[in-house]
Scaffold this active site. Structure first.
Site, mmCIF file in Angstrom:
data_model
loop_
_atom_site.group_PDB
_atom_site.id
_atom_site.type_symbol
_atom_site.label_atom_id
_atom_site.label_comp_id
_atom_site.label_asym_id
_atom_site.label_seq_id
_atom_site.Cartn_x
_atom_site.Cartn_y
_atom_site.Cartn_z
ATOM 1 N N GLY A 55 62.156 66.952 30.165
ATOM 2 C CA GLY A 55 60.970 67.654 30.654
ATOM 3 C C GLY A 55 61.011 69.094 30.194
ATOM 4 N N GLY A 57 58.993 73.135 30.675
ATOM 5 C CA GLY A 57 58.029 73.994 31.347
ATOM 6 C C GLY A 57 58.044 75.375 30.729
ATOM 7 C CB ALA A 58 56.120 78.408 31.545
ATOM 8 C CE1 TYR A 59 57.917 82.149 33.138
ATOM 9 C CE2 TYR A 59 57.611 80.944 35.178
ATOM 10 C CZ TYR A 59 57.217 81.944 34.311
ATOM 11 O OH TYR A 59 56.123 82.715 34.604
ATOM 12 N N GLY A 60 61.790 76.919 31.290
ATOM 13 C CA GLY A 60 63.015 76.185 31.061
ATOM 14 C C GLY A 60 62.766 74.727 30.760
ATOM 15 C CB VAL A 62 65.030 68.696 32.756
ATOM 16 C CG1 VAL A 62 66.085 67.745 33.326
ATOM 17 C CG2 VAL A 62 64.533 69.631 33.851
ATOM 18 C CE LYS A 77 64.658 72.922 37.695
ATOM 19 N NZ LYS A 77 64.166 72.671 39.069
ATOM 20 C CG ASP A 173 56.813 71.213 44.852
ATOM 21 O OD1 ASP A 173 55.641 70.820 45.048
ATOM 22 O OD2 ASP A 173 57.282 71.391 43.719
#
Length: 364
Positions: A55, A57-60, A62, A77, A173
């Site tokens: 996976g 995302g904008a900051y990191g 997995v 992660k 979440d």
């Protein structure tokens, strides 16, 4: 004051036909593989070799990783620390600290170690190879019509959240994307938005579909804070609807959502648009109580779900005949091995958009 709407104008067909899009489009159901040349070669003094990306995302990201000594597979992660100030770095460390605090429960992904190098913080986690609960609901037939499977999975989720609350950690979440399949078990993951504050004033934490009204600042009147445990209970109520019907009850628990506004005016409304048993209707009314002080407790919610005889009305199987084959396949191959994924919802930037909707199956 709430605007009145004609509740009869919202039909079951309208509800079933609305699209549901995953909470974050950048969080894939299954891994997006990238060439090994684009990955960091190894971390932890060469012990963990990163294989492929699960996976991003904008900051990191997995990754799936192999321990060169034990040959064990892990999910790693990676949180990028480059360019962050001390407060932002502390926030990343806070996630690891809270995850470590609740590790060890059979229904929570274990955080094995934290490695800091290459301007990154790496969290080494259990790696599930069967996708997340969202994927199971939408692609593998889910649990529709399977009462025992619903009870089993929900009991495990509730047990994980109860454990978190007993340790003073509130997830904030909770959603199917943050629940990973491990054979016949599930494990909770992603504590990026978790808090140790029993009463929080950080509004909007989580994904739109699962937010309680008070976490959005209040429904009828504004609030200055909200009960973190009660907010988690609300999210679990939405997950229970996901498991039972393969869809969400509404797009967002706010005044501009017609379905939610109809429910707020008449709390038996969901029973008029979903083939919901009277027993389940009473349970979700407790979970979706607009007054968080009167909302059902997590332990009582778990107990009542287990005691519930029927989640759906007798005529529901005929309405669900189109998914009966998928349900049978799900029951027969509940532990079928599939490619793994780990959510990166808290890795997204502030400008990421969510697409709202109701029907989970339509977006799979």
């Amino acid at each position: 004051m709430l605007d009145r709407i004609d509740a009869t104008s919202i039909t079951t067909i309208q509800l079933y036909n609305q699209p549901f899009i995953r909470a974050f489009e950048m969080t894939p159901s299954l891994p997006t593989f990238v060439p090994a040349t684009q990955l960091p070669l190894a971390i932890d003094n060469g012990r963990l070799v990163l294989q492929d990306m699960l996976g991003v995302g904008a900051y990191g990201s997995v990754y799936r990783a192999i321990d060169t000594q034990t040959h064990q597979t892990y999910a790693v992660k990676s949180l990028n620390k480059a360019g962050l100030n001390s407060r932002q770095c502390a926030f990343q460390n806070h996630e690891a600290q809270l995850h470590a605090k609740v590790s060890g429960h059979p229904n929570i992904v274990t955080l094995h170690k934290v490695v800091e190098e290459n301007d990154c913080l790496y969290m080494v986690l259990d790696c599930g190879m069967e996708g997340d609960l969202f994927y199971t609901i939408t692609e593998r037939g889910g649990f529709v019509g399977n009462t025992m499977a619903i009870k089993t999975i929900f009991s495990q989720i509730a047990s994980a959240v109860l454990h978190c609350h007993s340790r003073g950690v509130y997830h904030r979440d909770l959603k199917p994307e943050n629940i990973i399949m491990f054979g016949r078990s599930v494990k909770l993951v992603d504590f990026g938005l978790a808090t140790t504050e029993p009463v929080s004033s950080e509004f909007g934490c989580g994904s739109t579909f699962y937010l309680s009204p008070e976490c959005q600042g209040g429904f009828i009147e504004s609030v200055k804070s909200y009960d973190s445990a009660a907010n988690d209970v609300w999210s679990l109520g939405i997950i229970l609807i996901n498991l039972t019907f393969g869809r969400n009850p509404w797009k967002q628990a706010c005044p501009r959502d017609e379905t939610f506004s109809a429910y707020a005016q008449h709390n038996d409304f969901l029973q008029t648009i979903l083939p919901m048993s009277t027993e389940l209707n009473e349970i979700v009314k407790g979970a979706f109580c607009l007054n968080p002080k009167k909302r059902i407790t997590l332990s009582e919610l778990a107990r009542r779900v287990q005691a519930c005889r029927f989640f759906t009305t007798p005529e529901f199987p005929s309405e669900a005949s189109v998914v009966s084959a998928a349900t049978a396949a799900s029951q027969a191959s509940f532990s079928t091995t599939m490619s793994g994924v780990y959510p990166t919802s808290n890795l997204h930037g502030p400008d990421d958009k969510e697409d709202s909707g109701v029907d989970l199956q339509s977006m799979a």
